[in-house]
Structures are given as structure tokens and as C-alpha cells.
Design an enzyme around this catalytic site. Sequence first.
Site, PDB file in Angstrom:
ATOM      1  N   HIS A  97      -8.081  -5.279  -0.158  1.00  0.00           N
ATOM      2  CA  HIS A  97      -6.810  -4.587   0.062  1.00  0.00           C
ATOM      3  C   HIS A  97      -5.799  -5.479   0.785  1.00  0.00           C
ATOM      4  O   HIS A  97      -4.589  -5.271   0.670  1.00  0.00           O
ATOM      5  CB  HIS A  97      -7.040  -3.301   0.852  1.00  0.00           C
ATOM      6  CG  HIS A  97      -5.862  -2.398   0.887  1.00  0.00           C
ATOM      7  ND1 HIS A  97      -5.181  -2.011  -0.249  1.00  0.00           N
ATOM      8  CD2 HIS A  97      -5.209  -1.815   1.922  1.00  0.00           C
ATOM      9  CE1 HIS A  97      -4.177  -1.213   0.083  1.00  0.00           C
ATOM     10  NE2 HIS A  97      -4.165  -1.091   1.394  1.00  0.00           N
ATOM     11  N   SER A 139       0.849  -1.180   0.000  1.00  0.00           N
ATOM     12  CA  SER A 139       0.000   0.000   0.000  1.00  0.00           C
ATOM     13  C   SER A 139       0.893   1.241   0.000  1.00  0.00           C
ATOM     14  O   SER A 139       1.659   1.440  -0.933  1.00  0.00           O
ATOM     15  CB  SER A 139      -0.939  -0.039   1.205  1.00  0.00           C
ATOM     16  OG  SER A 139      -1.945   0.922   1.092  1.00  0.00           O
TER      17      SER A 139
END
Length: 720
Positions: free
Chosen positions: A694, A579
Site C-alpha cells: 500500500h 488511498s
Amino acid sequence: MIRHAALAVLLASTALGTSAMAQSPVPAPSMSEAPGGGFATSDATDPYIWLEEVEGERAMAWVAEHNSRSLGTLQGDPRYQPLHDAALAIVEARDRIPTPGFNRDGTVDNFWQDATQVRGLWRKTSLDSYRSDAPTWETIIDVDALATAEGQNWVWRGADCLEPDERLCLVSLSDGGKDAVVVREFDTTTKTFVENGFNLPESKGDATWIDADTVLIARDFGEGSLTSSGYPMIVKRLKRGQTMDQAETLFTGQPTDVSVSANVLRDADGAIQAIFINRGVSFYETETHRLNADGTTTKLELPAKSSINALVAGQLVVTTDQDWTAPSGQEFRAGDVMAWPLEAWLANPATTAQLVIRPGEREAIEGIRATRNKLVMVINENVRGSAYVYTPGAGEWTRERMDLPQNATVSVGSTSQTDDRVFVSVAGYLTPSSLYLADATTTSADVLKSLPAKFDATGMSVDQYEATSADGTKIPYFVVHRDAMAMDGSNPTLLYGYGGFQVSMLPGYSPTVGKLWLERGGVYVVANTRGGGEFGPRWHQAALQENRQRAHEDYQAVAQDLITRGITSQPHLGIMGGSQGGLFMGAMLTQRPDLINAAVIQVPLFDMLRFHKLLAGASWIAEYGNPDIAEERAWIQRYSPYQNLRAGQPYPEVFIHTSTKDDRVHPGHARKAAARMEELGYPVLFYENTDGGHAAGANLRETARRLALEYTYLTRRLMD
């Protein structure tokens, strides 16, 4: 915690170390002028913008081709299957500590996944039973059975139960791991979804109870109801039996906001003391409005960068992330924790606050939770945790240190609202997690459960060093290694980093890192760079926006320091991050590829000139800056990895992975990174999980596969 913002010595110079240092590094981007070339500086000059079509036919064909090639390479390696089997055994193990949550009826609940329950069980048991070696669990919801019955790829996202009886719950379920969820009303007594109950369609946002017939919802209400970040802009009050179209609008934010949400502040008995609507103006700046009885709202006098942490004994506890002058005239500093008598403060914002704590230079508040009468606070001191119990007083708050092991990471879990008990977890890099049941009244703590060792740590130790960043700032980092580690640059070393959003990289016990890396002779390093929260809000804010490059330089300084000390050398140094950490990896790759021989780039941010146009990206403008503003675009372009990839550089073969179902960080970042590197002639391994969200793992088996792929790659690059 209710977050107002919308949302881890010996100096040796050896032949290998000196050789690596002597290589010509790629000069760090000039901070006075943006690089030229013009690649992907506009939609028209980006040849791979079509890869942003998440499930477009051409894009998915590209993904399938790359998955086939990368899986063939990595799964074809004879080391893959043993690593996969070891990872699967760890993630599906039944001897993990079930994370408990206090319920008001004296039971504790838990969400559990294992080899049989891949999607998981929401379940409960008595506290006495939980204390035993073999608790008797009562299933509330079987997510595997539900997914099978409904033909859905459900991923559990939690439940919000109506206080004080906690019978009715708003259950959130995600399709394949997305942030967007459906919300359905569930009766924990009958263990069924309520017929004609609250049932909200898939959306990002939240829902919370007011009473048994009323909920506050922030959802996608159709065109014009979402911010530019893709989050709800409107809060409504929904009554039982109403459709969403019939719900009463209570508050509307601005399209440029990050999000708008609501929360209900209750006392220890579950009685409502206030209803707040939070307008996330940016990721870190929020307006908090009180919902009045007549449906109007009143903006509260709070710092824009602050968090409401708890309500205890009538005191509202707030943390400020900025220097602030209160209406009372009191001066507070970034990092301070303060408290007001709630009723008096709501009536008069100039009411005097009490300073609960002002952290020191190398301290940070990592967590604050309230029991019925006490405040339990985790304070990190030079990246080592301690728990303190704070008691409100007429003059000042008093504190006592909780009786827990030292030099470890401490985290506060669920707290009881019927008394002052609290679950506390303690762990270290080589110390398996232990769960304590503590009494905040006496500060005593008893071990309830301990995780058995998941890897052989015999002869291993942890050291903390400091590297000197480009501007002279000392950057701490941890090194986990064998005692007999040779300081000749030969050690396979994995350097992990994140460096953003005030997230602290704290020592923790990772069975998979231990089993798949440390036990096999690897060295594991975690950098505590600026941008994180290790030393409070100032440590984070030192690397915001135009100063983002400082965090990259911090991470690069740690990599260089590892080589200088002789712990490792370029042929044996790999990096990993996801991320925001994926952006870290991209910056290292494009700025100092001479230092590394491997990079695991997980669900990354990579095209920083378009991050604000993809999914939730606009919500991170407060962290990075706005590419639509010329001055800010210039500083972003200097480090944006996608635009700074160049031919003729010593880039190692990288492993990039992402998820099709990630609706937070767009998979286009990872796809375009791989495509551009291939165009420039570099070898790339790319893998995209078609589920997973995610976290890139919708269930335990997918998680085990991802881990095995990563460590097979690292073995090939750093150990062979």
C-alpha cells in the site's frame, strides 16, 4: 494504543487569479439526484472489470504497456535523473534520526534502512551509546541477508517480544510489502529463528504472546474463517507444538464484521492484568470481550466507538468517540478521555470513572502513551501540538505541560516501563525533526538528536489560513512558501489532502518535499478538511457516509481560496493524495477540474460502487456507506469518480500510480481510472509498481523512483 475500531490575511484579486475564477466550473453533483448514464453501475456495464484480475495475463500486459509508455515519458525528461538522485540521497541518507524503542534491559532498538541495507536491519544499542554521535549497534536481524538466503522479497513488519524478558519475539515479514505477513518465532539471544517454534503462514491478522508456550492468533484458518473484509473472524489459542488446526477456538465473530483480534493487557512489570478479544463490528464500532480463566468471554461495558489507550498505576484509560452514558450514570462526550480503576471496574461496570480531559472545540487528542507511573498525552490546539503529563490522583488527574518547543507537531514515541522516560519528536514544515528524551516526572526534556537541514529553507515561512466551505464551515490550511512569494497567481503550488478516517494532517518536516519542490520555487499546501481528526471525532464524523461530499467541498474551497488570494492560479495548481486521498483527487478531478492543472493520484480509491467488493474494502463501509443499500448507493454514486468521469471536460493530464502487491486498496481502482480516462480521450500517465504494498515502495530505491516520477510530472505541468 489499542484501537477498538478494527482497525494531515492578504486578499488579492489579480489578472491570473480572476481569469481562473472566471472559468465555468463543472457543477458539483446534485445531492438530490444521482447522475444518469449508467456507466459501470453494474458488473455488466463495466467494460474494464477485467483489470481487477490483479495478476491476470491480460491485465498485466495492460500494466506493462502503460508502464513502458509512462516511464518513457517521465524518465526521458532531463529533470528526472537529478530529481531521482536527490530523492535517493535523501531516503538512503545515514544522518537520519534512528527511531528508538525502549527495552527493559536498558537498551534501545531500532529498524534501519539505507543505501547498503535496502531492506533493513533490526538492531540495538545501549542508551548511552545511542546518545553519542556514532552509536555502536548490534544487529539482531539483517533483513537483506535473510531475503537473499531464503530467496524471498521480505519487507519488515515488526516484532512482538514476550514481556518481561523480551527474549522470544514473534517476527512479522511481508512478501513484497503486502499487509498479509508470515509470523516466525525468533530468539534474540541466539539470534536465530527458533527450531520447531511458532511459525504461522501468510495471512492478514495478528499474533500475541500469553506466555512462552502460548500465543493468541487471529489468522486465515481456511474456508469460512475470514470476514467479508478479508480479515480474521476467529481468535484461537495456540500452544507450543500444536498445529494451527489443533489450536483452541476462543471466539468467533460474524462474516459481516470487519475483523476479530486479541490483545493482552499488561502492567508496567509485564504481568497480565486482562486478556481482551476485540470484535470489530464496523471500522469504528467494536465490542470488547474479556477472556475469562475458564475460556468463556464476557462483553465489557464500553462505548461502541472507543479506544483503550493505556494502563497506568492500575487505571484503565479509555477515549470515547461518541456521546455516552456509562453504567454509573455519568455522561461523557465524544472526545473525552476517562479512566477507571481496572480491578474494580472489571468486577463492577458501574464503578465511577474519572474524567481525565474534555478537549475544547479546536482541540484534539492526537496520542496517549503510558510510562511506568504517568500518562503522556499529545493535544493538538488549532493543529499545533503540545505534550502534557497526567498524574492519576484520588480526586482528579493533574497535568503539567512538557517543556518542548511551541507551534510545532509533537509526537510521543516509545515510553519506558521501568521508569518515566519517554522519547518525543518535534518537527515543523521548515523545522527539521528533533528527538527529545523527556522525563515525565519532572516534565523536563533534553534534545538527543536533531536532523540536519535537508533543504535550504532560507527565506521561507509558513502561514495558516482559513477557507470557507460550501456550508460556511471554516477550513484551516497551511501554506509553505518563500517570503518573497508574489501574490499574482504565478506560483507553482501543490495542494495535499487526505480527509478521512480521523487522520490528522499535521505540520511535519519532509526532506523530499523541501528538496524536490520548495527549494525549486514551489509552494506546498496542506488542507485540514473535515473527515480528518484535526479537531477530534466530531470533525471526522461531520464528513461520514451521506456527508462525504462535505470533505470534497472543503478541499475544493481551499483550492479556490488559494486562487482568490493570488497565491496561485489554475495553470499552476496541482493536487496530490493517496488511498482515501486518491478518492479526494478523483472528486476534485470530476467536480472542479477548472481549478487544477495537475493531479498526482496515489494508490487511489476510485470505483466507489465496488470498493466494498475489493480486498479490504468492506471494512470501510462505516466511512463511506454500503453500495448494496439503495439509499446509500445513491449518495456514493453522486461522487464516485469512476462513474462521474465525462467527455468534454477540462481534465488535465493526470499521473496515477498504484502497486500490484497492494492488498489493501485494490490496484483495479487505479487501472480502471486510467482506462476510462483514455477511452474518453484524455491523456493519462499510469505507473504500477509490481511490489511495494500500500505504500508503493518495498524498498528505498523504489521509493526514490516513485518520488522522482511524481515531481518530474509536477514540474512539467506546473513549472514549465
